[in-house]
Write a protein that holds these residues in place. Structure first.
Motif, mmCIF file in Angstrom:
data_model
loop_
_atom_site.group_PDB
_atom_site.id
_atom_site.type_symbol
_atom_site.label_atom_id
_atom_site.label_comp_id
_atom_site.label_asym_id
_atom_site.label_seq_id
_atom_site.Cartn_x
_atom_site.Cartn_y
_atom_site.Cartn_z
ATOM 1 N N ALA A 201 0.852 -1.190 0.000
ATOM 2 C CA ALA A 201 0.000 0.000 0.000
ATOM 3 C C ALA A 201 0.886 1.238 0.000
ATOM 4 C CB ALA A 201 -0.870 -0.022 1.254
ATOM 5 N N ASP A 202 0.286 2.400 -0.121
ATOM 6 C CA ASP A 202 1.014 3.676 -0.088
ATOM 7 C C ASP A 202 0.007 4.739 0.350
ATOM 8 O OD1 ASP A 202 2.755 5.755 -0.448
ATOM 9 O OD2 ASP A 202 2.892 5.567 -2.630
ATOM 10 N N VAL A 203 -0.044 4.992 1.645
ATOM 11 C CA VAL A 203 -1.101 5.852 2.206
ATOM 12 C C VAL A 203 -0.464 6.979 3.028
ATOM 13 C CG1 VAL A 203 -3.158 5.943 3.690
ATOM 14 C CG2 VAL A 203 -2.671 3.871 2.361
ATOM 15 N N CYS B 158 0.096 10.524 -9.241
ATOM 16 C CA CYS B 158 -0.451 9.170 -9.390
ATOM 17 C C CYS B 158 0.643 8.192 -9.794
ATOM 18 C CB CYS B 158 -1.499 9.138 -10.502
ATOM 19 S SG CYS B 158 -2.842 10.274 -10.276
ATOM 20 N N HIS B 159 0.623 7.053 -9.193
ATOM 21 C CA HIS B 159 1.463 5.955 -9.683
ATOM 22 C C HIS B 159 0.783 4.638 -9.357
ATOM 23 C CE1 HIS B 159 2.975 5.101 -5.559
ATOM 24 N NE2 HIS B 159 3.033 6.413 -5.407
ATOM 25 N N HIS B 160 1.169 3.610 -10.083
ATOM 26 C CA HIS B 160 0.662 2.266 -9.788
ATOM 27 C C HIS B 160 1.251 1.786 -8.468
ATOM 28 C CE1 HIS B 160 -0.823 1.304 -13.905
ATOM 29 N NE2 HIS B 160 0.121 2.142 -14.278
ATOM 30 N N VAL C 94 6.205 -0.302 -4.727
ATOM 31 C CA VAL C 94 5.364 0.853 -4.377
ATOM 32 C C VAL C 94 5.189 1.759 -5.594
ATOM 33 C CG1 VAL C 94 7.275 2.225 -3.388
ATOM 34 C CG2 VAL C 94 4.916 2.704 -2.746
ATOM 35 N N HIS C 95 6.234 1.929 -6.365
ATOM 36 C CA HIS C 95 6.078 2.605 -7.670
ATOM 37 C C HIS C 95 6.078 1.472 -8.680
ATOM 38 C CE1 HIS C 95 8.039 6.340 -5.640
ATOM 39 N NE2 HIS C 95 6.770 6.220 -5.339
ATOM 40 N N ASP C 96 4.912 0.908 -8.875
ATOM 41 C CA ASP C 96 4.832 -0.381 -9.563
ATOM 42 C C ASP C 96 4.986 -0.224 -11.067
ATOM 43 O OD1 ASP C 96 4.644 -3.111 -9.079
ATOM 44 O OD2 ASP C 96 2.540 -3.192 -9.674
ATOM 45 N N ILE D 109 -3.977 2.522 -8.316
ATOM 46 C CA ILE D 109 -3.091 3.692 -8.346
ATOM 47 C C ILE D 109 -3.271 4.536 -7.080
ATOM 48 C CG2 ILE D 109 -3.204 3.817 -10.873
ATOM 49 C CD1 ILE D 109 -4.939 6.459 -10.345
ATOM 50 N N THR D 110 -2.324 5.443 -6.886
ATOM 51 C CA THR D 110 -2.482 6.444 -5.834
ATOM 52 C C THR D 110 -2.997 7.736 -6.460
ATOM 53 O OG1 THR D 110 -0.268 7.369 -6.138
ATOM 54 C CG2 THR D 110 -0.476 5.544 -4.579
ATOM 55 N N ILE D 111 -3.667 8.535 -5.644
ATOM 56 C CA ILE D 111 -3.880 9.955 -5.982
ATOM 57 C C ILE D 111 -3.369 10.706 -4.761
ATOM 58 C CG2 ILE D 111 -5.508 11.777 -6.630
ATOM 59 C CD1 ILE D 111 -7.326 9.676 -7.854
ATOM 60 N N GLU D 112 -2.307 11.503 -4.950
ATOM 61 C CA GLU D 112 -1.586 12.033 -3.797
ATOM 62 C C GLU D 112 -1.121 13.476 -3.987
ATOM 63 O OE1 GLU D 112 2.482 10.553 -3.314
ATOM 64 O OE2 GLU D 112 2.065 9.003 -4.786
ATOM 65 N N PRO D 113 -2.066 14.415 -4.094
ATOM 66 C CA PRO D 113 -1.633 15.814 -4.175
ATOM 67 C C PRO D 113 -1.005 16.264 -2.864
ATOM 68 C CG PRO D 113 -4.010 15.682 -3.865
ATOM 69 C CD PRO D 113 -3.523 14.271 -4.051
ATOM 70 N N ILE E 135 -1.997 14.263 1.057
ATOM 71 C CA ILE E 135 -3.063 13.284 1.314
ATOM 72 C C ILE E 135 -2.947 12.266 0.192
ATOM 73 C CG2 ILE E 135 -5.515 12.893 1.793
ATOM 74 C CD1 ILE E 135 -5.868 15.922 2.111
ATOM 75 N N GLU E 136 -2.744 11.037 0.574
ATOM 76 C CA GLU E 136 -2.490 10.003 -0.438
ATOM 77 C C GLU E 136 -3.364 8.790 -0.159
ATOM 78 O OE1 GLU E 136 1.516 8.384 -0.476
ATOM 79 O OE2 GLU E 136 1.194 7.660 -2.519
ATOM 80 N N ASP E 137 -4.110 8.409 -1.183
ATOM 81 C CA ASP E 137 -4.986 7.242 -1.057
ATOM 82 C C ASP E 137 -4.776 6.308 -2.226
ATOM 83 O OD1 ASP E 137 -7.097 7.478 1.326
ATOM 84 O OD2 ASP E 137 -6.493 9.463 0.630
HETATM 85 MN MN MN Z 1 2.857 7.396 -3.578
#
Ligand code: MN
Ligand code: GLY
Ligand code: MN
Length: 492
Positions: free
Chosen positions: A314-316, A399-401, A406-408, A421-425, A446-448
């Motif tokens: 994960a990446d949160v 965004c990344h996979h 983690v950076h898939d 993917i992540t959305i992490e502004p 904030i990253e989800d």
């Molecule tokens: Mn990330």
């Protein structure tokens, strides 16, 4: 001469002696890995062979190594989690020494003394029966294995990083790579990225990545189950730390609470070094020292962590006020990042370019920074930091996979169903920034993690609140960590 412990070789500590109950039973199935090999084989050019090596063991200091982590492609294609391995996949069946095969794995030779320290090594029989590889040999057999690489139209492999130690054990990764290089006439002065002109040689170090990227980027049901679990564990960690957070804690203590929760839920690793930065430390995008001994009342703390569950990470990220209440300025920045994330979420769905998600978040952030007076204009001289060439306050992509890395590995053109993917502004305003100093040392990310669907997205990390008001509310709750008191060992 290699030391082969022939006298002890019969005293095997087999993995079989560990009963079923000694290992988790929810790893990816051998059928999953077999199917991945089959798909790759069908994408390979005719008359080619793909060769994969396991990850090297990384030394920590002296005779102590870091905990081993398998190369994600090797794992994806085999499920094999031990070091010193070699996999070959053939586009067509080969007849080698009277044996017909379309794949072969070399696993580390048995070594009773080494196994006494490190635990059982998989046997060739287990590689065939449990991993479902067609043919398995021990790595010392690779040197004399009768394969003529020159007869293939292409030999596909990832180029070598020259970071592999000679361990003095016969058939170690160092030997496998040296022997392979000899067998394929690997050019001595090779640079990375050999894409052969057909008449020059048949080595290709770029194609495998192109073939694997679209496969790795689209998750199967089995992969999604593991990813969902990794993300849920990470989000539950964020929520519990919100309850537990108090001024005076150290960054390491906060990191430890997250990672304890990962272990409590049986996640083996962190997917990347945990980032826990309070105050201006949060402005360092990948801050992993986590050294601050006492987090101060009034600071924000940025926590970017991910549990790795059976290989999937994960990446949160959550950013919270240490004392449970955002200041006016912190809330303004937090809510702006939240608004940017919501906007990104609203456009993300299958068929939309990745870049559209980033552009949407950037537009919201730029507008907000202007309205708050943090930037004077949206002209380049106000937005771009000449020292880095990046946006002064939003200097990274959004965004990344995620997956086995983690950076898939994955395609970055258009979003497709079953990508995760992540959305992490984020907005980071370090001290000294050209704006009112009331904004200084406010870092917010904030990253989800999201599953891409046909008509939108599924938020996978919703066990951790994202809204500023919901964070403040949760931070009022008691945490189990509140009862966790240890003796004071500081000298008075
Ligand atoms: Mn990330
Ligand atoms: N944790 C690294 C990243 O967010 O990409
Ligand atoms: Mn992250």
């Amino acid at each position: 001469m290699k030391i082969v412990h022939t006298l002890l070789i019969s005293i095997f500590i087999s993995t079989a002696v560990f009963g079923q109950g000694q290992k988790p039973q929810d790893f990816l199935s051998s059928d999953f890995h077999k199917e991945r090999r089959e798909i790759l084989r069908n994408k390979m050019p005719g008359n080619s062979v793909a060769v994969f090596f396991s990850n090297p063991i990384r030394n920590r200091a002296n005779d102590v190594n870091f905990k081993y982590h398998q190369d994600p492609n090797f794992y994806y294609l085999t499920g094999h989690r031990q070091p010193h391995g070699l996999l070959m996949i053939f586009s067509e069946e080969q007849n080698i020494n009277g044996k017909v095969m379309n794949e072969i794995i070399f696993v580390r030779g048995r070594n009773a003394l080494a196994e006494l320290y490190d635990g059982g090594r998989i046997s060739t029989a287990e590689a065939v029966n449990d991993l479902k590889l067609e043919v398995a040999f021990e790595t010392p057999d690779f040197e004399s294995f009768p394969i003529d690489f020159s007869k293939f139209y292409q030999v596909l492999f990832y180029d070598f990083e020259n970071d592999v130690r000679e361990t003095q054990e016969e058939g170690d990764l160092y030997d496998l790579i040296s022997q392979f290089k000899k067998k394929v006439n690997y050019p001595d002065d090779s640079n990375l990225d050999i894409t052969p002109e057909p008449q020059e040689n048949n080595l290709n170090t770029t194609l495998l990545d192109e073939l694997l990227r679209p496969m790795r980027g689209i998750k199967t049901k089995e992969e999604l189950d593991l990813l969902r679990k990794a993300v849920k564990i990470s989000a539950l960690g964020q929520a519990e730390v919100m309850r537990a957070m108090k001024p005076g804690m150290s960054e390491l203590e906060v990191q430890g609470m997250h990672e304890f929760i990962y272990k409590k839920y049986k996640a083996e690793y962190e997917g990347y070094p945990s980032i826990v930065g309070a105050g201006h430390n949060g402005c360092v995008l990948h801050y992993i020292d986590n050294y601050k001994p006492e987090i101060e009342d009034g600071e924000l703390i940025l926590m970017d962590l991910g549990a790795e569950y059976h290989g999937y990470t994960a990446d949160v990220t959550r950013t919270i006020p240490v004392n449970g209440k955002f200041t006016k300025e912190q809330k303004a920045i937090y809510d702006l990042v939240y608004e940017a994330q919501e906007a990104g979420m609203s456009v993300a769905k299958a068929g939309v370019p990745f870049s559209a998600v980033f552009d949407t978040t950037l537009a919201v952030i730029n507008k907000g920074l202007l309205e708050l007076g943090i930037v004077k204009s949206l002209n380049e001289e106000d937005l771009i930091d000449p020292a880095t060439g990046r946006h002064r306050y939003y200097p990274h992509g959004c965004c990344h996979h995620i997956g086995l890395d983690v950076h898939d590995l994955g395609e970055y053109g258009t979003l497709e169903e079953n990508m995760v993917i992540t959305i992490e502004p984020g907005i980071y305003i370090p001290e000294g920034s050209p704006c009112d100093e009331k904004w200084w040392d406010i870092p917010v990310r904030i990253e989800d993690d999201y599953l891409i669907k046909k008509d939108g997205i599924e938020l996978l990390s919703d066990d951790a609140p994202r809204k500023s008001s919901e964070i403040e509310e949760l931070m009022q709750e008691e945490s189990a960590f509140g009862q966790f008191n240890l003796p004071d060992i500081e000298e008075k």
